[in-house]
Structure formats: structure tokens, C-alpha cells
Design a protein around this motif. Structure first.
Motif, PDB file in Angstrom:
ATOM      1  N   VAL A  17       0.840  -1.196   0.000  1.00 57.36           N
ATOM      2  CA  VAL A  17       0.000   0.000   0.000  1.00 57.36           C
ATOM      3  C   VAL A  17       0.876   1.247   0.000  1.00 57.36           C
ATOM      4  O   VAL A  17       0.619   2.214  -0.734  1.00 57.36           O
ATOM      5  N   PHE A  18       1.932   1.248   0.794  1.00 54.48           N
ATOM      6  CA  PHE A  18       2.849   2.387   0.832  1.00 54.48           C
ATOM      7  C   PHE A  18       3.524   2.599  -0.513  1.00 54.48           C
ATOM      8  O   PHE A  18       3.643   3.737  -0.986  1.00 54.48           O
ATOM      9  N   LEU A  19       3.958   1.526  -1.165  1.00 51.43           N
ATOM     10  CA  LEU A  19       4.596   1.649  -2.474  1.00 51.43           C
ATOM     11  C   LEU A  19       3.626   2.160  -3.531  1.00 51.43           C
ATOM     12  O   LEU A  19       3.988   2.975  -4.387  1.00 51.43           O
ATOM     13  N   GLY A  24       1.916   6.633  -6.929  1.00 47.93           N
ATOM     14  CA  GLY A  24       0.860   7.544  -7.361  1.00 47.93           C
ATOM     15  C   GLY A  24       1.219   8.995  -7.143  1.00 47.93           C
ATOM     16  O   GLY A  24       0.998   9.846  -8.007  1.00 47.93           O
ATOM     17  N   VAL A  25       1.805   9.297  -5.997  1.00 50.65           N
ATOM     18  CA  VAL A  25       2.189  10.683  -5.701  1.00 50.65           C
ATOM     19  C   VAL A  25       3.309  11.131  -6.631  1.00 50.65           C
ATOM     20  O   VAL A  25       3.277  12.243  -7.174  1.00 50.65           O
ATOM     21  N   SER A  26       4.295  10.274  -6.856  1.00 50.54           N
ATOM     22  CA  SER A  26       5.399  10.663  -7.735  1.00 50.54           C
ATOM     23  C   SER A  26       4.932  10.802  -9.183  1.00 50.54           C
ATOM     24  O   SER A  26       5.366  11.722  -9.890  1.00 50.54           O
ATOM     25  N   ALA A  27       4.020   9.954  -9.647  1.00 49.76           N
ATOM     26  CA  ALA A  27       3.496  10.077 -11.008  1.00 49.76           C
ATOM     27  C   ALA A  27       2.686  11.356 -11.162  1.00 49.76           C
ATOM     28  O   ALA A  27       2.760  12.026 -12.195  1.00 49.76           O
ATOM     29  N   SER A  28       1.923  11.712 -10.137  1.00 52.85           N
ATOM     30  CA  SER A  28       1.159  12.956 -10.189  1.00 52.85           C
ATOM     31  C   SER A  28       2.077  14.165 -10.232  1.00 52.85           C
ATOM     32  O   SER A  28       1.826  15.125 -10.969  1.00 52.85           O
ATOM     33  N   CYS A  29       3.145  14.147  -9.460  1.00 51.17           N
ATOM     34  CA  CYS A  29       4.099  15.261  -9.463  1.00 51.17           C
ATOM     35  C   CYS A  29       4.796  15.381 -10.807  1.00 51.17           C
ATOM     36  O   CYS A  29       4.969  16.490 -11.333  1.00 51.17           O
ATOM     37  N   ILE A  30       5.193  14.268 -11.389  1.00 50.86           N
ATOM     38  CA  ILE A  30       5.856  14.299 -12.693  1.00 50.86           C
ATOM     39  C   ILE A  30       4.900  14.813 -13.764  1.00 50.86           C
ATOM     40  O   ILE A  30       5.274  15.635 -14.606  1.00 50.86           O
ATOM     41  N   LYS A  31       3.654  14.358 -13.725  1.00 52.99           N
ATOM     42  CA  LYS A  31       2.666  14.812 -14.707  1.00 52.99           C
ATOM     43  C   LYS A  31       2.409  16.303 -14.555  1.00 52.99           C
ATOM     44  O   LYS A  31       2.300  17.034 -15.547  1.00 52.99           O
TER      45      LYS A  31
END
Length: 67
Positions: A17-19, A24-31
Motif C-alpha cells: 500500500v505504501f509503495l 501515485g504521488v510521484s506520477a502525479s508530481c511528474i505529470k
């Protein structure tokens, strides 16, 4: 009460769940960063569209030949 270290599957689920949250957070930041830096480019110019409407009523010959 059971020992938490013997419940390895609970730690595995928490790690997964943590991974997933981290990905998800890193993909949102990159996008968000890529969208902010990139200039909006329109690939195809927009052309006005023509729309033809043909009205038929129940007394028309086209309707009576179909029915």
C-alpha cells in the motif's frame, strides 16, 4: 494478543500500500511538472463544421415510401 513480527503478511500488505501511494504521488508530481513546463501546441487547426438538417414530416413522399 499476537506478536506483530509473526504476522508477516500484514507488513507485506502495508508495504505494498505504501509503495502504491508513493508511485501515485510521484506520477502525479511528474505529470504536473511536465504539463506546467510544456507549451500548449494545437496539432490540428480547428475548422468550422457545416451541419445539414433535413426535416421530414409524416406527409412527405420519402416517409410514405419507406413505411
Amino acid at each position: 494478543m499476537s506478536d506483530w513480527t509473526s504476522l508477516w503478511y500484514v507488513w507485506l500488505i502495508l508495504l505494498l500500500v505504501f509503495l502504491l501511494l508513493l508511485c501515485g504521488v510521484s506520477a502525479s508530481c511528474i505529470k504536473f511538472c511536465c504539463r506546467k513546463k510544456r507549451l500548449p501546441v494545437e496539432t490540428f487547426p480547428r475548422h468550422p463544421c457545416d451541419l445539414a438538417v433535413i426535416g421530414l414530416d409524416s406527409d412527405s413522399t420519402a416517409h410514405s415510401t419507406v413505411t
